[in-house]
Scaffold this active site. Structure first.
Site, PDB file in Angstrom:
ATOM      1  N   ASN A 105       0.873  -1.181   0.000  1.00 18.31           N
ATOM      2  CA  ASN A 105       0.000   0.000   0.000  1.00 18.31           C
ATOM      3  C   ASN A 105       0.898   1.215   0.000  1.00 18.31           C
ATOM      4  O   ASN A 105       1.925   1.231   0.685  1.00 18.31           O
ATOM      5  CB  ASN A 105      -0.863   0.040   1.275  1.00 18.31           C
ATOM      6  CG  ASN A 105      -2.064  -0.858   1.174  1.00 18.31           C
ATOM      7  OD1 ASN A 105      -2.269  -1.512   0.153  1.00 18.31           O
ATOM      8  ND2 ASN A 105      -2.861  -0.898   2.223  1.00 18.31           N
ATOM      9  N   LYS A 501     -22.945  21.431   0.439  1.00 12.64           N
ATOM     10  CA  LYS A 501     -22.714  20.475   1.537  1.00 12.64           C
ATOM     11  C   LYS A 501     -23.850  20.540   2.551  1.00 12.64           C
ATOM     12  O   LYS A 501     -24.388  19.526   2.976  1.00 12.64           O
ATOM     13  CB  LYS A 501     -21.375  20.797   2.226  1.00 12.64           C
ATOM     14  CG  LYS A 501     -20.181  20.271   1.474  1.00 12.64           C
ATOM     15  CD  LYS A 501     -20.127  18.764   1.563  1.00 12.64           C
ATOM     16  CE  LYS A 501     -19.527  18.066   0.383  1.00 12.64           C
ATOM     17  NZ  LYS A 501     -20.052  18.350  -0.920  1.00 12.64           N
ATOM     18  N   LYS A 619     -24.113   8.185  -5.083  1.00 11.27           N
ATOM     19  CA  LYS A 619     -22.709   8.602  -5.101  1.00 11.27           C
ATOM     20  C   LYS A 619     -22.264   8.979  -6.510  1.00 11.27           C
ATOM     21  O   LYS A 619     -21.456   9.874  -6.698  1.00 11.27           O
ATOM     22  CB  LYS A 619     -21.801   7.486  -4.561  1.00 11.27           C
ATOM     23  CG  LYS A 619     -20.329   7.877  -4.451  1.00 11.27           C
ATOM     24  CD  LYS A 619     -20.119   9.070  -3.544  1.00 11.27           C
ATOM     25  CE  LYS A 619     -18.672   9.536  -3.518  1.00 11.27           C
ATOM     26  NZ  LYS A 619     -18.526  10.860  -2.864  1.00 11.27           N
TER      27      LYS A 619
END
Ligand code: AGP
Length: 624
Positions: A105, A501, A619
């Protein structure tokens, strides 16, 4: 974000690795794989490396069919950053002789030069990834390399430690080797690694959720620390190879909390990841010469120099990133930049010439309107440059060049960390255009790049110190029927993102206006207690913003201001002030947005809303 799992002990490793990888699925990935110890037809030790594009379930069914007996192995879920989501790019990656396998990673900044050096010494690369260089570096250290002047360690842990000395960047790494059955060598720098000892073996993972069933007493490896997992136990060492005894942490989270890294929801987790996103998006972007390096651009400096107009097309939050880019591109490159909602742009027959650059911004890389707009302008001959968070997404595939925002998977519907990644990427593009147009000398580029990187620490400071101010401001506006967000310049663009938001997570109606527009209508809305949320950071137009706010205050508005630390004057008119560190106005959008993200989330929680999955929203909007 990618996921790592590893196990060595008494039980069959395949099932344990799959179970761990399934726990990591929520983090988002596009391929998965395992490396398991085994015996070849003539009894010699080999590694079975099985990798699949797509879901872990596909890997699971192949492993189930093969009944592999291994009791030691490593596994990985990959969220593509370097190299497309393909089987050959999936981890684990192996050394030339296949005797060493690694799962990694992080991002290797100097992978290109390492790859070149290793290839010049005869190493054969089988993938497009940065990770694969680690497998060959470890191989050289393990076997020794006269050409590289590296003596053989014939010890996996020592070879991993040696390999890490050549790597610049971030890594969480797990490696196995056929010559050391049952051993997993682990290294960590700037990418999480958790280690635990269960009743029937030793475990390593990049996230506690993958080993929480085996043990809740874990070691969170720190940067520069190493671990050697073996059936008989775990040995920890430092970067000099000296044995250490790191602290053991008891994890009392449940699985749901563990998925969110201990945060109450994904939105908060992702807001908190923003400093990392800034750093990761900037990794490797400035060459030693002071030139910006955006090699995925797919456009030569000569082609860029011919650009005489930029359209930024996007939707929602990505559109707001474009509003910020406009200020930067026109400011540094001095060429016209228009920002348009893709849903409008695609139907209005825009004026496109071969010297038009269209920048398509999309977190998901699959928003229908943005994609349709790309296809339309390409037919008209425009160069298209994509900025997206998903490697290999339709936007990435259908653009001439692309910057990946390195935000990793964004799970909450409300875009936060991907927005910051977009703004940083667009800032780099604006700086590059400024350089290409001869408006931004390299010395200034270096200074700007450094200050841009400093925003990571400034975001962290806001996260660490502003929770109380945000909570008070949220309590002050949570019951309002509506709110106005105002600002000027960068503050106006940030106001649009703040209003979105608040709307999308708390369902409280909000509108954004350039503060100078208040007198042209919106001020009629102001009555006592009406919330006006202002971006009032230090800038050339600060005094203008203040005078606009005074007009609101005179009518009883409740003013919440995002202001620059040290500004005492703002307290004369604001009921609540959320301070942020002083930053160059060009970068103020990055820092000023964070309090508004936190405010929206706080109001939503106070109103009992689901901040991760707001009603009516998806999404990614793959339909018109
Ligand atoms: C923002 O918080 C929303 N999730 C939404 O406005 C989003 O930005 C918009 O749908 C565009 O998505 P994209 O970036 O994936 O193209």
């Amino acid at each position: 974000m990618c996921g790592i799992v590893g196990y060595t002990g008494q039980d069959k490793a395949a099932e344990i690795l799959v179970s761990g990888l399934k726990r990591l699925e929520y983090r988002g990935y596009d391929s998965a794989g395992v490396a398991l110890e085994d015996r070849g037809p003539d009894g010699d030790a080999v590694l079975d490396v099985i990798r699949r594009v797509g879901k872990v379930a596909g890997l699971e069914s192949e492993l189930a069919a093969r009944h592999l007996p291994a009791t030691c192995g490593i596994g990985h879920t990959r969220w593509a950053t370097h190299g497309r989501p393909t089987q050959s790019n999936a981890h684990p990656h192996t050394s030339c002789d296949g005797r060493i396998a690694i799962a990694h990673n992080g991002i290797i900044e100097n992978f290109a030069e390492l790859r070149e050096e290793l290839a010049s010494r005869g190493h054969v690369f089988k993938s497009e990834t940065d990770t694969e260089v680690f497998a060959h570096l470890i191989e050289e250290a393990y076997e020794g390399s006269a050409a590289a002047g590296i003596p053989a360690t014939h010890d996996l842990m020592a070879a991993v430690r040696e390999a890490c000395t050549h790597v610049v960047g971030a890594y969480g790494l797990a490696a196995v080797c056929v010559d050391e059955p049952g051993v997993i060598a682990v290294a960590r720098k700037d990418s999480p690694i958790i280690i635990g000892r269960g009743e029937r073996g030793s475990y390593v993972a990049s996230d506690v959720i993958a080993l929480i069933d085996a043990t809740r007493d874990v070691v969170v490896l720190e940067d520069g620390q190493f671990a050697r997992l073996a059936p008989e136990g775990i040995t920890y060492t430092d970067d000099q190879g000296e044995q250490i005894e790191p602290a053991v942490t008891h994890i009392d989270w449940d699985v749901d909390m563990a998925e969110k890294g201990g945060y109450p929801d994904f939105m908060m987790k992702e807001i908190a990841e923003q400093p990392r996103v800034v750093r990761d998006t900037l990794v490797g972007r400035l060459a030693g010469t002071g030139e910006l390096d955006i090699d995925e651009l797919g456009l030569t400096f000569e082609e860029l120099n011919l650009v005489d107009r930029v359209y930024v097309i996007a939707c929602g939050t990505s559109y707001h990133a474009g509003l910020i880019a406009k200020n930067l591109i026109e400011g540094w490159a001095r060429i016209p930049c228009e920002v348009e909602a893709a849903s409008e742009f695609r139907y209005r027959n825009p004026i496109i010439t071969p010297s038009t650059l269209v920048v398509a911004v999309s977190q998901s890389g699959e928003t229908a309107d943005t994609l349709a707009a790309i296809r339309d302008v390409r037919i008209k001959g425009a160069k298209v440059f994509g900025i997206t968070n998903v490697v290999g997404s339709p936007v990435a595939r259908e653009s001439d060049g692309v910057i990946y925002t390195k935000a990793n998977k964004e799970i909450a519907v409300a875009s936060t960390k991907s927005f910051i990644g977009q703004v940083v990427s667009l800032t780099l593009l604006a700086m590059l255009l400024g350089q290409v147009k001869g408006k931004l000398p390299r010395g200034q580029t270096r200074m700007l790049f450094r200050e841009l990187g400093d925003t990571a620490a400034q975001i962290q400071r806001i996260l660490d110190t502003r929770a109380e101010a945000v909570g008070q401001a949220a309590a002050a506006c949570k019951d309002a029927p509506s709110a106005l967000f105002v600002g000027r310049g960068m503050g106006a663009a940030v106001s649009h993102e703040g209003a979105l938001k608040l709307k999308e997570v708390s369902y409280l109606h909000a509108e954004a206006y350039a503060a100078g527009e208040m007198k042209h209508g919106p001020i009629a809305l102001i009555d006592p207690g009406f919330p006006v949320i202002a971006v009032a950071t230090r800038s050339a137009v600060y005094d203008k913003v203040v005078s606009n706010l005074k007009e609101c205050e005179a009518r009883g508005a409740k003013i919440i201001a995002v202001a620059t630390e040290g500004d005492e004057d703002i307290k004369q008119i604001a009921d609540h002030v959320i301070y942020i560190p002083e930053v160059r106005d060009a970068f103020s959008a990055i820092t000023a947005t964070v309090p508004l993200q936190l405010l929206a989330r706080e109001v939503a929680l106070l109103r009992g809303c689901d901040v991760d999955q707001p009603r009516n929203l998806a999404k990614s909007v793959t339909v018109e």
